[in-house]
Structure formats: C-alpha cells, structure tokens
Design a protein around this motif. Structure first.
Motif, mmCIF file in Angstrom:
data_model
loop_
_atom_site.group_PDB
_atom_site.id
_atom_site.type_symbol
_atom_site.label_atom_id
_atom_site.label_comp_id
_atom_site.label_asym_id
_atom_site.label_seq_id
_atom_site.Cartn_x
_atom_site.Cartn_y
_atom_site.Cartn_z
ATOM 1 N N ASP A 250 0.818 -1.207 0.000
ATOM 2 C CA ASP A 250 0.000 0.000 0.000
ATOM 3 C C ASP A 250 0.854 1.259 0.000
ATOM 4 O O ASP A 250 2.035 1.232 0.370
ATOM 5 N N HIS A 251 0.251 2.370 -0.385
ATOM 6 C CA HIS A 251 0.922 3.654 -0.270
ATOM 7 C C HIS A 251 1.148 3.972 1.212
ATOM 8 O O HIS A 251 0.407 3.493 2.074
ATOM 9 N N VAL A 252 2.164 4.771 1.498
ATOM 10 C CA VAL A 252 2.481 5.093 2.887
ATOM 11 C C VAL A 252 2.356 6.604 3.115
ATOM 12 O O VAL A 252 2.528 7.410 2.186
ATOM 13 N N SER A 253 2.056 6.955 4.359
ATOM 14 C CA SER A 253 1.932 8.358 4.754
ATOM 15 C C SER A 253 2.772 8.603 5.992
ATOM 16 O O SER A 253 3.081 7.669 6.755
ATOM 17 N N GLY A 279 6.877 -3.594 -3.927
ATOM 18 C CA GLY A 279 5.852 -2.702 -3.396
ATOM 19 C C GLY A 279 5.925 -1.279 -3.901
ATOM 20 O O GLY A 279 5.391 -0.364 -3.257
ATOM 21 N N ALA A 280 6.562 -1.046 -5.049
ATOM 22 C CA ALA A 280 6.693 0.315 -5.570
ATOM 23 C C ALA A 280 5.330 0.907 -5.912
ATOM 24 O O ALA A 280 4.447 0.214 -6.424
ATOM 25 N N ASP A 281 5.176 2.207 -5.638
ATOM 26 C CA ASP A 281 3.953 2.936 -5.992
ATOM 27 C C ASP A 281 4.069 3.459 -7.423
ATOM 28 O O ASP A 281 4.056 4.667 -7.671
ATOM 29 N N GLY A 515 10.229 18.720 1.726
ATOM 30 C CA GLY A 515 8.944 18.904 1.053
ATOM 31 C C GLY A 515 8.706 18.083 -0.186
ATOM 32 O O GLY A 515 7.763 18.339 -0.939
ATOM 33 N N LEU A 516 9.537 17.050 -0.452
ATOM 34 C CA LEU A 516 9.348 16.210 -1.638
ATOM 35 C C LEU A 516 8.008 15.482 -1.551
ATOM 36 O O LEU A 516 7.626 14.974 -0.499
ATOM 37 N N ASP A 517 7.308 15.428 -2.665
ATOM 38 C CA ASP A 517 6.034 14.715 -2.741
ATOM 39 C C ASP A 517 6.209 13.257 -3.158
ATOM 40 O O ASP A 517 5.361 12.419 -2.853
ATOM 41 N N GLU A 518 7.281 12.982 -3.882
ATOM 42 C CA GLU A 518 7.516 11.651 -4.430
ATOM 43 C C GLU A 518 8.992 11.344 -4.377
ATOM 44 O O GLU A 518 9.837 12.232 -4.576
ATOM 45 N N LEU A 519 9.325 10.069 -4.103
ATOM 46 C CA LEU A 519 10.702 9.602 -4.111
ATOM 47 C C LEU A 519 10.749 8.370 -5.002
ATOM 48 O O LEU A 519 9.953 7.443 -4.832
ATOM 49 N N LYS A 530 9.976 2.927 2.384
ATOM 50 C CA LYS A 530 8.576 2.865 2.819
ATOM 51 C C LYS A 530 8.463 2.620 4.321
ATOM 52 O O LYS A 530 7.548 3.128 4.979
ATOM 53 N N ALA A 531 9.379 1.844 4.861
ATOM 54 C CA ALA A 531 9.342 1.563 6.294
ATOM 55 C C ALA A 531 9.639 2.815 7.116
ATOM 56 O O ALA A 531 9.153 2.951 8.251
ATOM 57 N N ASN A 532 10.404 3.743 6.563
ATOM 58 C CA ASN A 532 10.780 4.953 7.294
ATOM 59 C C ASN A 532 9.687 6.011 7.304
ATOM 60 O O ASN A 532 9.535 6.751 8.282
ATOM 61 N N VAL A 533 8.933 6.112 6.224
ATOM 62 C CA VAL A 533 7.987 7.221 6.071
ATOM 63 C C VAL A 533 6.981 7.328 7.217
ATOM 64 O O VAL A 533 6.769 8.426 7.763
ATOM 65 N N PRO A 534 6.333 6.235 7.650
ATOM 66 C CA PRO A 534 5.317 6.371 8.707
ATOM 67 C C PRO A 534 5.879 6.823 10.056
ATOM 68 O O PRO A 534 5.109 7.233 10.934
ATOM 69 N N GLU A 535 7.199 6.750 10.227
ATOM 70 C CA GLU A 535 7.814 7.165 11.487
ATOM 71 C C GLU A 535 8.118 8.655 11.523
ATOM 72 O O GLU A 535 8.574 9.171 12.546
ATOM 73 N N ILE A 536 7.848 9.345 10.416
ATOM 74 C CA ILE A 536 8.255 10.753 10.293
ATOM 75 C C ILE A 536 7.075 11.677 10.543
ATOM 76 O O ILE A 536 5.993 11.492 9.973
#
Length: 567
Positions: A250-253, A279-281, A515-519, A530-536
């Motif tokens: 899934d996408h991550v936030s 799992g690439a978006d 402020g990047l929207d996409e990586l 992806k594992a890092n993003v939800p911790e930020i």
C-alpha cells in the motif's frame, strides 16, 4: 574466529550461507612439440567449438531476455561479436598454423585484447570480463570440459569466485542463492548489474584474502556495508536477520498523514516485475534510452508503444513516469552521429539532442507515448512524460510545442491519443534558478540528483579523482533541492526525486522535511524507504531540515544527520 573483509557492495541486501567455490577457467598443461600437432585437426576443433559457442550464447540470450529483459540480454550479442572478431579469430588460426593446439591458441589470442581492456578506465575496463567469458567458453567446449550448473546450487549457497562473467551470473537462481562474492570486479561489471536486477546480495572486488575461504565455510555477504564476514558471530548474523525489510504494497503516509509516493526507477521491462514485487507505488523514472542501446537501429514507433503499454499494464493503478530519450554524456549510441566532444557532459545531450539532431527520433517517441497514454485513460493509473537536462525555459517551450504538434498530427490521422501529464527533470543549475517558471508550464518537476550534484559541484561522475565532490550532502546541493521544491510548489507542480539520493533510507527524513512529494529509486530500496515514512512527523522533519540546510560544510551536514538519527 570471525573475520571481516571489505569490498564493493552492489546491492543493499545481506545474505548468509555456505561457500560454494566456482572456478570457471580451464587449466592447460604446457603445449606439446609443434611437430606432433595436426593443424587441420586443431582448426576443425576450434571451428566446432566456435559453432557450439554461438548456439549456447543464443540459448542464454533468450533465457536472459525472459528473466531480466532485452537490455541485459543484449550483452550476449557482444559476446557473439567477440567470437567472430577478425583479430581474435585470425590470432587463433595463426597460432594453430604455427603448431599450437587449439586450446593453447585460443588462450594466446585472447591475452592481448583482454589486457587492452584492463588498461582502460571506468566501465570499459569491465569489458575484459566479457572477453574472458568468451575465451573460457571456447576453452571448455574445445576441451570437452564440464560446466558447473550455477542454476542448481544448493539452497542457501554463497557463491565465491575469482570473478563472475555475465553468462555465469545469468544462470543464478535468485530464490535459492544467498549471495555471491568475488575477488575481482567493480560496481559497473555485468555481474554487478545482474545482481542488482535479480536483487541478489553481492560484494565484488574483495581481494586475494577471499581465496583463503574454503568450500563449506559459513559466510555473510553484506551488500549494504560492502563486507563479507567469515564464520560470522551473533552480531553479524543479526545484521542479516534485520536486513530484510517487510514489503509494503500500500501507499504510505507520514505520522501526521502526508502521503509520500515511493516509486521505482527502471531501465528494462523485466525490472517492472521486480518493482511491483518490492511494493513500488508505480514508476518514477523509466529510462527509455535502454530501448535504443546495443542495437544497430533505433526501435520504431510500434516497438516503443508496446514497451510503454507494458509498463502501464504492470502498474494499472499507478503513475508511470517515462523520461524521453537521454543520450550523450556517458550514453552514446553507435548508430547516431554523436560528436566527439571534449566534455560530453557539458555538451550535446538530453533534450538538446531531441530538439536538434535527434528530432525525428523525438517525434517518433512522442507519437508512441501519446498513443500509449490514450490506452489507459479509463484506468486509475496514468502515464507521465518528462524531459531530461532542461536548462532553460526556451528548451521547455520548444519541447511542449513539439508535443502539441505531434498531437495535432495524430488527430489529423484519426489515431487515438492523449496528451499525458508532462514534467521536467531538474538536473542543471539553470533549471533550479528557473524552476518556478518551468513549473508554471508543466505538472511536475523531478530532481535528478546524480546529474544535479555533478553540475552544482562541477565534479564529473566519471572522474574518480574527485569522487568526494559527487555527494548530494554538500550544502550547495541541498539548497538547490530546497529551492526547487519551493519553486515547484509555488508554480503549482508536484515535486519528486529520481536520483540515487532518493533511495538512501538514512536521508528519507531529510527529503520529507524538504517537502518532496515523491521519491523514486532502485526497486530493492523501496521497502526500506517505505518503512521509514510512517515514522516521520512532517513538521518535525521540516525543522530538522532547516537546521541541516543552515550548515556550511558537508562535514557539518553529515554530523547533523547523525545527530538527528540518534534523536
């Protein structure tokens, strides 16, 4: 006792298993008295081996194309060319006429060509392995030698070799092998490229100490750290056990709800499956120049259309960003009239060629892209197209005008088409300073940090003597990134990043804070990011990025990044 050796890691993966040694070279005894050699018999033996080698290469090419894609498979076309190279074949025939048996003649004829490639710098030096591959294949066939089946190694094996050739690596079963390590080799070798495509843990160029590791010894191959560990202790084992990050489909936030698109960079159709598995978006960079390389003529409109629709079909619910042809610099194409420039990275490359000498190719590519865009208008996914190495508003306006004219031509023909989402790669200081004006004309900007770092720091990516300057953590590069993000958002465009920097998990917090929207990154690093993003927390990350961007030296940036990681 645990021993750690250092080399060059080529995949951010680690594995542990038992050593299986592979020695591919055929050993030869001293040649006999020339008077006892029948030249006609030896020449027939060579020609028979040459024919058998062609047949093997054709089979391996087909297998590699199915597994890894056409671009990786085309290395075997080069091997077939070496088999018929007049200098090499003539050298073998002359040596046989002078009384050498076919095996010894083969070994002698390859010696000078291999040495010439070894004396070159950079990726060209790696072509010596291609010649060794052809030589060893001929030697095995002419001596009726057995070939070790590298596709049937025991599960959990760590393959260890002096070096691995393309045909060796293409046999490996990625689901069975725990990794491989070699005494020689570099990051640009074909073995390394195949390892990345197959997501196999690999460390190359470990050195002669690796030769002391016997069959059956337990070995950790850590492609992230660039190390191999002999008889690993619990600490080394634990590093392997935590190396496999769970795949998130899934996408991550972020913790406060900002979605960050984590996409993959691909260069071949085969890499699409790997990207999906990781799992690439979607695809943030489809390098279309690989459709044009290692062939005698460019792909026609239909072939390109099929490639782009295949990418869209692999990600029917996601965005696929295709970069138009980016050649020149380090990517010349033999069938095009590319100039011999003193500094090709500052010369005729990217959009400059598409608007100039390669305008016909550009138009054909745009036709294929606009047709492909129409095929997925009814799906949740979409096609986006971005232009490489834009340095001015004039270049972008000319490219957009070309898109408009191609759309008009297709409409007049009655050909179904659609204008995709359009964007610009930010790789030059000129595009950074004009980012807001560029963003007002397109839907997105994508920062290519590999070239942006090269141009901001005036440090060629190919010059190892100044490799320290090719680091995106220099304050000047970070400030260029922030300027681009802010300008892009002010111009109502989303902003992504598709350089190697995007795939560094240690920098995810910084990039979100900028402020990047996409990586977008190599597929095998998608799970870690992806594992890092939800911790930020976005606001906290922005504050940390402010502190880092206030630094005046790279050393201070590195120190601050370490401090932030420790918090």
């Amino acid at each position: 006792m645990t021993t750690e050796l250092s080399g060059t890691g080529v995949t951010p993966r680690a594995g542990i298993g038992r050593v299986v040694w592979y020695r591919g070279t055929t050993d030869l005894e001293d040649p006999p008295d020339p008077a006892t050699v029948d030249p006609d018999e030896e020449l027939a033996a060579f020609e028979s081996a040459q024919e058998a080698a062609h047949e093997e290469l054709e089979r391996e090419r087909e297998r590699t194309s199915e597994r890894l894609g056409e671009d990786e498979a085309e290395i075997f076309d080069a091997h077939r060319a070496f088999l018929d190279d007049p200098e090499i074949v003539g050298g073998i025939e002359t040596a046989i006429e002078n009384g050498l048996p076919a095996p010894h003649a083969i070994r002698r004829a390859f010696t000078d060509p291999i040495a010439r490639f070894e004396n070159l710098d950079g990726p060209m030096a790696e072509r010596a392995d291609d010649l060794r591959d052809v030589r060893d294949r001929l030697l095995r066939l002419v001596t009726d030698g057995d070939r070790m089946d590298l596709g049937d190694l025991p599960d959990g094996s760590v393959l260890v070799a002096e070096r691995l050739t393309p045909s060796d690596t293409a046999q490996l079963d990625a689901d069975a092998i725990a990794g491989f390590a070699t005494i020689f080799g570099g990051r640009t070798s074909h073995a390394a490229i195949f390892a990345r495509s197959l997501a196999i843990p690999a460390v190359v160029g470990v050195g002669e100490e690796l030769a002391q590791v016997g069959d059956g010894r337990e070995l950790v191959v850590d492609g992230e750290r660039g190390t191999v560990v002999i008889d690993p202790d619990d600490e080394a084992r634990n590093r392997v056990s935590v190396a496999e990050t769970p795949i998130v489909a899934d996408h991550v936030s972020t913790a406060d709800g900002d979605e960050i698109e984590v996409a993959a960079n691909v260069g071949t159709l085969a890499e699409l499956d790997v990207a999906a598995e990781q799992g690439a978006d979607g695809i943030g960079l489809f390098r279309t120049e690989f459709l044009f390389l290692d062939r005698e003529a460019p792909p026609d409109e239909e072939e390109q259309y099929e490639a782009y629709t295949a990418a869209l079909s692999a990600f029917p619910d996601e965005r696929v960003v295709v970069r138009t042809l980016d050649i020149g610099g380090d990517k010349p194409i033999a069938y095009l009239d590319t100039p011999d420039e003193a500094n090709p990275f500052l010369g005729e490359r990217g959009i400059r060629r598409s608007l100039g000498p390669d305008s016909d190719l550009f138009e054909t590519q745009l036709r294929a892209l606009l047709r492909a865009a129409a095929d997925h208008e009814d799906s949740d996914g979409s096609l986006a197209v971005m232009f490489p190495l834009v340095a001015s508003v004039e270049e972008l306006d000319a490219a957009l005008s070309r898109v408009e004219s191609v759309a008009e031509e297709l409409a007049e023909e009655g050909t179904t088409h659609a204008v995709p989402e359009l964007g610009v790669m930010i790789e030059t200081p000129g595009s950074v300073f004009m980012a807001e004006a560029l963003a007002e004309r397109v839907s997105f900007l994508s920062i290519g940090t590999n070239d942006l770092t090269q141009y901001v720091m005036a440090a060629s990516r190919e010059n190892e003597r100044i490799s320290d300057l090719h680091d995106p953590r220099y304050p000047a590069v970070l400030r260029a990134i922030r300027r681009t993000v802010r300008a892009g958002h002010d111009g109502d465009a989303w902003v992504g990043m598709c350089g190697e920097m995007a795939g560094d998990p240690d920098l995810t917090d910084l990039l979100v804070g900028l402020g990047l929207d996409e990586l977008s990154m190599s597929a095998i690093t998608v799970p870690d990011v992806k594992a890092n993003v939800p911790e930020i927390d976005t606001d906290d990350a922005a504050e940390r990025s402010d502190r880092i961007l206030a630094a005046e030296t790279r050393e201070e940036v590195v120190r601050l990044l370490s401090v932030e990681d420790a918090e």
